[in-house]
Write an enzyme that holds these catalytic residues in place. Structure first.
Site, PDB file in Angstrom:
ATOM      1  N   SER A 104       0.831  -1.190   0.000  1.00 48.67           N
ATOM      2  CA  SER A 104       0.000   0.000   0.000  1.00 48.67           C
ATOM      3  C   SER A 104       0.878   1.258   0.000  1.00 48.67           C
ATOM      4  CB  SER A 104      -0.959  -0.062   1.200  1.00 48.67           C
ATOM      5  OG  SER A 104      -1.970   0.911   1.114  1.00 48.67           O
ATOM      6  N   ASP A 154     -10.275  -3.969  -5.271  1.00 47.07           N
ATOM      7  CA  ASP A 154      -9.655  -3.085  -4.277  1.00 47.07           C
ATOM      8  C   ASP A 154     -10.229  -1.670  -4.429  1.00 47.07           C
ATOM      9  OD1 ASP A 154      -7.983  -1.524  -2.682  1.00 47.07           O
ATOM     10  OD2 ASP A 154      -6.229  -2.753  -3.108  1.00 47.07           O
ATOM     11  N   HIS A 185      -8.470  -4.797  -0.668  1.00 44.51           N
ATOM     12  CA  HIS A 185      -7.145  -4.267  -0.318  1.00 44.51           C
ATOM     13  C   HIS A 185      -6.367  -5.197   0.619  1.00 44.51           C
ATOM     14  CE1 HIS A 185      -4.339  -0.990  -0.545  1.00 44.51           C
ATOM     15  NE2 HIS A 185      -4.288  -0.843   0.770  1.00 44.51           N
TER      16      HIS A 185
END
Length: 203
Positions: A104, A154, A185
């Site tokens: 991320s 996501d 995610h």
């Protein structure tokens, strides 16, 4: 730039082992991937920096002004700062291959460093990256081993942007592998299996 510029979790490299840089996601810290790296590559050294930007108490590696909207000047400055930090470790471990792993926000700072300083890493693993801008071409990425993982649903990192990033690395001549799952995610087991195979493959 000193090796201690960032607060970081570190572990020494065993003989002939790689040195892994692990970058946590928003709200994580330097411990997020320490156990995972130890399981995948027990002989590896580890440098896991702690993000030094706080967003309502959640640690990050650079500022943003909204979801998916980056402060590009801040990203540029912090990319160079991180590159100097990584370079210092590379110089201190000249015999060790350097691998980068980021999730991320951690994947985003790792990717940003790679766009500008491709020679720092031998392998780059980007888990759920979000790059909402078009990086400049970099011939030094040719032949670079890159793994990109993502969730097809996501909500934070839309799949079309991930696919655009895959195309970018392919256009630079990188050796790109992907692992996509049907979730969001979260990191799923299929990604971890792909990551293990990618990082532990022979040199």
């Amino acid at each position: 730039m000193t090796l201690s510029h960032y607060h970081a979790l570190t572990k020494a490299t065993a003989a002939n082992g790689p040195l892994v840089f692990a970058f946590h996601g928003t709200g994580g810290d330097e411990h997020q991937f320490s156990e995972l790296v130890g399981q995948i590559l027990p002989e590896a050294g580890l440098v896991s920096p702690r993000g030094d930007v706080s967003e309502n108490g959640a640690l990050r590696f650079f500022r943003r002004t909204g979801e998916g909207v980056y402060d590009m000047a801040d990203l540029a400055a912090r990319t160079e700062k991180m590159a100097e930090f990584i370079s210092a470790h590379r110089k201190a471990n000249p015999e060790s291959p350097l691998y980068g792993l980021g999730y991320s926000n951690g994947a985003n700072i790792l990717a940003s460093v790679a766009f500008k300083h491709a020679g720092l890493f031998d392998r780059i693993a980007l888990l759920h990256p979000l790059i909402p801008f078009a990086p400049e071409a970099n011939p030094e990425l040719a032949g670079k081993q890159v793994l990109i993982t993502a969730g097809r649903r996501d909500p934070i990192c839309p799949l079309p942007l991930t696919e655009r990033l895959v195309d970018y690395f392919g256009e630079q001549g990188s050796q790109v592998q992907t692992s996509f799952h049907d979730g969001g995610h979260e990191i799923q087991q299929s990604e971890l299996s792909a990551l293990k195979a990618f990082l532990s493959a022979p040199q």
